[in-house]
Motif scaffolding. Structure first.
Motif, PDB file in Angstrom:
ATOM      1  N   ALA A 190       0.829  -1.205   0.000  1.00  0.00           N
ATOM      2  CA  ALA A 190       0.000   0.000   0.000  1.00  0.00           C
ATOM      3  C   ALA A 190       0.865   1.259   0.000  1.00  0.00           C
ATOM      4  O   ALA A 190       0.573   2.221  -0.717  1.00  0.00           O
ATOM      5  CB  ALA A 190      -0.931  -0.009   1.203  1.00  0.00           C
ATOM      6  N   GLN A 211       1.098   4.033  -3.106  1.00  0.00           N
ATOM      7  CA  GLN A 211       0.836   5.450  -2.862  1.00  0.00           C
ATOM      8  C   GLN A 211       1.966   6.326  -3.381  1.00  0.00           C
ATOM      9  O   GLN A 211       1.729   7.320  -4.070  1.00  0.00           O
ATOM     10  CB  GLN A 211       0.635   5.699  -1.373  1.00  0.00           C
ATOM     11  CG  GLN A 211      -0.627   5.098  -0.830  1.00  0.00           C
ATOM     12  CD  GLN A 211      -0.718   5.207   0.678  1.00  0.00           C
ATOM     13  OE1 GLN A 211       0.064   5.893   1.305  1.00  0.00           O
ATOM     14  NE2 GLN A 211      -1.685   4.509   1.249  1.00  0.00           N
ATOM     15  N   ASN A 262      -6.036   1.059  -0.499  1.00  0.00           N
ATOM     16  CA  ASN A 262      -6.270   1.090   0.950  1.00  0.00           C
ATOM     17  C   ASN A 262      -7.564   0.382   1.333  1.00  0.00           C
ATOM     18  O   ASN A 262      -7.625  -0.262   2.381  1.00  0.00           O
ATOM     19  CB  ASN A 262      -6.265   2.521   1.463  1.00  0.00           C
ATOM     20  CG  ASN A 262      -4.875   3.105   1.501  1.00  0.00           C
ATOM     21  OD1 ASN A 262      -3.901   2.383   1.635  1.00  0.00           O
ATOM     22  ND2 ASN A 262      -4.783   4.411   1.371  1.00  0.00           N
ATOM     23  N   TYR A 271      -6.851  -2.565   3.860  1.00  0.00           N
ATOM     24  CA  TYR A 271      -7.302  -2.305   5.224  1.00  0.00           C
ATOM     25  C   TYR A 271      -8.795  -2.500   5.441  1.00  0.00           C
ATOM     26  O   TYR A 271      -9.254  -2.541   6.569  1.00  0.00           O
ATOM     27  CB  TYR A 271      -6.956  -0.864   5.617  1.00  0.00           C
ATOM     28  CG  TYR A 271      -5.488  -0.590   5.634  1.00  0.00           C
ATOM     29  CD1 TYR A 271      -4.673  -1.139   6.607  1.00  0.00           C
ATOM     30  CD2 TYR A 271      -4.905   0.221   4.672  1.00  0.00           C
ATOM     31  CE1 TYR A 271      -3.326  -0.911   6.620  1.00  0.00           C
ATOM     32  CE2 TYR A 271      -3.550   0.470   4.680  1.00  0.00           C
ATOM     33  CZ  TYR A 271      -2.766  -0.088   5.659  1.00  0.00           C
ATOM     34  OH  TYR A 271      -1.425   0.155   5.674  1.00  0.00           O
TER      35      TYR A 271
END
Length: 71
Positions: free
Chosen positions: A25, A29, A59, A63
């Motif tokens: 992740a 990014q 994300n 998550y």
């Protein structure tokens, strides 16, 4: 087991892929933001914003929906 209760909200969630999911992740990014600015500097500002959509998408997978409840 199939029903959620108020107590389920207090149970922390582990990211999908564990530590590797967090690293992935972070890399996505950094790459997406860098590419968006590079593409924008090359005259593609109209399309470079679409790279920013990859950040929340990754994300959500790492998550959110794909994560497991911690034991």
């Amino acid at each position: 087991m199939g029903r959620l209760s108020i107590d389920d909200a207090s149970v922390p969630r582990r990211p999908l892929g564990g530590g590797w999911g967090v690293v992935a992740a972070l890399i996505v990014q950094a790459v997406c933001v860098s590419l968006a600015f590079a593409l924008g500097a090359a005259g593609g500002w109209a399309w470079s914003w679409m790279l920013f959509l990859a950040v929340p998408a990754v994300n959500v997978v790492v998550y959110g929906m794909g994560s497991r409840r911690a034991p």
